[in-house]
Enzyme design. Structure first.
Site, PDB file in Angstrom:
ATOM      1  N   ILE A  13      18.855  44.814  43.520  1.00 57.81           N
ATOM      2  CA  ILE A  13      18.369  44.181  44.954  1.00 57.81           C
ATOM      3  C   ILE A  13      17.296  43.382  44.814  1.00 57.81           C
ATOM      4  O   ILE A  13      17.113  42.463  45.621  1.00 57.81           O
ATOM      5  CB  ILE A  13      17.926  45.579  45.880  1.00 57.81           C
ATOM      6  N   GLY A  34      11.269  53.740  40.593  1.00 57.96           N
ATOM      7  CA  GLY A  34      12.637  53.291  41.418  1.00 57.96           C
ATOM      8  C   GLY A  34      12.640  52.097  41.974  1.00 57.96           C
ATOM      9  O   GLY A  34      12.150  50.908  41.206  1.00 57.96           O
ATOM     10  N   ASP A  36      11.086  50.581  44.405  1.00 57.29           N
ATOM     11  CA  ASP A  36       9.897  50.317  44.675  1.00 57.29           C
ATOM     12  C   ASP A  36       8.905  49.468  43.558  1.00 57.29           C
ATOM     13  O   ASP A  36       8.577  48.483  43.949  1.00 57.29           O
ATOM     14  CB  ASP A  36       9.063  51.550  45.364  1.00 57.29           C
ATOM     15  N   SER A 125      16.199  56.861  49.945  1.00 62.18           N
ATOM     16  CA  SER A 125      15.963  58.447  49.676  1.00 62.18           C
ATOM     17  C   SER A 125      16.929  59.230  48.508  1.00 62.18           C
ATOM     18  O   SER A 125      16.821  60.401  48.297  1.00 62.18           O
ATOM     19  CB  SER A 125      16.153  59.413  50.969  1.00 62.18           C
ATOM     20  N   THR A 126      18.271  58.612  47.884  1.00 59.81           N
ATOM     21  CA  THR A 126      18.807  59.183  47.058  1.00 59.81           C
ATOM     22  C   THR A 126      18.712  59.260  45.667  1.00 59.81           C
ATOM     23  O   THR A 126      19.138  59.717  44.965  1.00 59.81           O
ATOM     24  CB  THR A 126      20.365  58.630  47.233  1.00 59.81           C
ATOM     25  N   GLY A 127      17.334  58.676  45.353  1.00 59.40           N
ATOM     26  CA  GLY A 127      16.630  58.678  43.903  1.00 59.40           C
ATOM     27  C   GLY A 127      15.704  59.847  43.869  1.00 59.40           C
ATOM     28  O   GLY A 127      16.031  61.085  43.904  1.00 59.40           O
ATOM     29  N   TYR A 129      13.715  60.987  45.831  1.00 55.20           N
ATOM     30  CA  TYR A 129      13.792  61.749  47.127  1.00 55.20           C
ATOM     31  C   TYR A 129      15.024  62.618  47.259  1.00 55.20           C
ATOM     32  O   TYR A 129      15.016  63.474  48.232  1.00 55.20           O
ATOM     33  CB  TYR A 129      13.576  61.158  48.525  1.00 55.20           C
TER      34      TYR A 129
HETATM   35  N1  APR Z   1      18.026  47.812  43.106  1.00 54.73           N
HETATM   36  C1  APR Z   1      18.685  48.589  43.831  1.00 54.73           C
HETATM   37  N2  APR Z   1      18.785  49.760  44.128  1.00 54.73           N
HETATM   38  C2  APR Z   1      17.944  50.428  43.119  1.00 54.73           C
HETATM   39  C3  APR Z   1      17.144  49.854  42.172  1.00 54.73           C
HETATM   40  C4  APR Z   1      17.131  48.375  42.127  1.00 54.73           C
HETATM   41  N3  APR Z   1      16.572  47.530  41.474  1.00 54.73           N
HETATM   42  N4  APR Z   1      16.237  50.765  41.473  1.00 54.73           N
HETATM   43  C5  APR Z   1      16.678  51.644  41.936  1.00 54.73           C
HETATM   44  N5  APR Z   1      17.680  51.917  42.895  1.00 54.73           N
HETATM   45  C6  APR Z   1      18.445  52.826  43.653  1.00 54.73           C
HETATM   46  C7  APR Z   1      18.399  54.237  43.004  1.00 54.73           C
HETATM   47  O1  APR Z   1      19.157  54.502  42.046  1.00 54.73           O
HETATM   48  C8  APR Z   1      18.819  54.983  44.192  1.00 54.73           C
HETATM   49  O2  APR Z   1      19.983  54.952  44.480  1.00 54.73           O
HETATM   50  O3  APR Z   1      17.696  53.103  44.726  1.00 54.73           O
HETATM   51  C9  APR Z   1      18.118  54.341  45.421  1.00 54.73           C
HETATM   52  C10 APR Z   1      16.747  54.768  45.850  1.00 54.73           C
HETATM   53  O4  APR Z   1      16.053  55.707  44.850  1.00 54.73           O
HETATM   54  P1  APR Z   1      14.134  55.671  44.589  1.00 54.73           P
HETATM   55  O5  APR Z   1      13.980  54.183  44.342  1.00 54.73           O
HETATM   56  O6  APR Z   1      13.949  56.603  43.609  1.00 54.73           O
HETATM   57  O7  APR Z   1      13.853  55.799  46.130  1.00 54.73           O
HETATM   58  P2  APR Z   1      13.678  57.114  47.042  1.00 54.73           P
HETATM   59  O8  APR Z   1      14.896  58.096  46.682  1.00 54.73           O
HETATM   60  O9  APR Z   1      13.755  56.661  48.297  1.00 54.73           O
HETATM   61  O10 APR Z   1      12.363  57.654  46.433  1.00 54.73           O
HETATM   62  C11 APR Z   1      10.961  57.015  47.006  1.00 54.73           C
HETATM   63  O11 APR Z   1      10.262  57.020  44.829  1.00 54.73           O
HETATM   64  O12 APR Z   1       9.607  54.923  43.698  1.00 54.73           O
HETATM   65  C12 APR Z   1       9.328  56.004  44.537  1.00 54.73           C
HETATM   66  O13 APR Z   1       7.308  54.969  45.728  1.00 54.73           O
HETATM   67  C13 APR Z   1       8.791  55.546  45.921  1.00 54.73           C
HETATM   68  O14 APR Z   1       7.665  57.527  46.240  1.00 54.73           O
HETATM   69  C14 APR Z   1       8.790  56.764  46.597  1.00 54.73           C
HETATM   70  C15 APR Z   1      10.140  57.362  46.212  1.00 54.73           C
END
Ligand code: APR
Length: 176
Positions: A13, A34, A36, A125-127, A129
């Site tokens: 992204i 992730g 973020d 939220s699918t990572g 969380y």
């Molecule tokens: N581009 C697109 N999608 C991505 C990228 C990227 N560069 N990196 C990771 N993802 C995807 C993951 O594979 C997952 O499918 O984003 C989705 C969300 O995963 P996370 O980033 O882990 O976010 P989330 O599950 O919402 O957890 C949020 O994780 O990073 C910390 O600070 C953040 O505490 C918060 C928590």
């Protein structure tokens, strides 16, 4: 029939040249892992500075779960970053689905309020969380489709970081 305002892509992204990319943040808005972490790394340090300057709603909290905050995107190709905080999935009995819907709804509203014509979402939220990817995608697609029915000029990109997630979205969107 795939909705022509919605596109599913597999990729990173941070590379998306859209008006706004959505960040799956945490309530501090001070970065994390992730997507973020990827967004903060690509945007550069000014993003963190802008986030730190956002008012704290309570100690350490700059964005409540389900809410969304807009910042500039600095070194990213996008114009804005919309930070939203997804629910941590527990047992599905603590309003997680509603909170995830709020993330999409509030991010879309913020994008339109800031005259965005295109917005890219990760699978919020699918990572970390642990939200079940299929259920999360169903919530994402239904919320976005409902919003787009009243906003014919907005384009939405679902950016999936892996093939499995992309195939879930493709399946949902081609099932009309
Ligand atoms: N581009 C697109 N999608 C991505 C990228 C990227 N560069 N990196 C990771 N993802 C995807 C993951 O594979 C997952 O499918 O984003 C989705 C969300 O995963 P996370 O980033 O882990 O976010 P989330 O599950 O919402 O957890 C949020 O994780 O990073 C910390 O600070 C953040 O505490 C918060 C928590």
């Amino acid at each position: 029939m795939e909705n022509n305002q919605i596109e599913v892509v597999e990729g990173d992204i941070t590379l998306c040249k859209v008006d706004a990319i959505v960040n799956a943040a945490n309530r501090t808005l001070l970065g994390g892992g992730g997507v973020d972490g990827a967004i903060h790394r690509s945007a550069g340090p000014e993003l963190l500075k802008e986030c730190e300057a956002l008012p704290e709603l309570e100690p350490g909290v700059r964005c409540q779960t389900g809410d969304a905050k807009l910042t500039r995107a600095y070194q990213l190709p996008a114009k804005y970053v919309i930070h939203t905080v997804g629910p941590v999935s527990r047992d599905g009995l603590h309003g997680e689905a509603e909170k995830l819907r709020d993330c999409y709804q509030h991010s879309l509203e913020l994008a339109v309020q800031n005259n965005c014509r295109s917005i890219a979402f990760p699978a919020i939220s699918t990572g970390v969380y642990h939200f079940p990817p299929k259920k999360a995608a169903e919530i994402a697609v239904s919320t976005v489709k409902e919003f787009l029915s009243n906003h014919p000029d907005l384009e939405v990109l679902f950016v999936c970081f892996d093939r499995r997630t992309a195939s879930i979205y493709h399946h949902l969107l081609s099932d009309e």
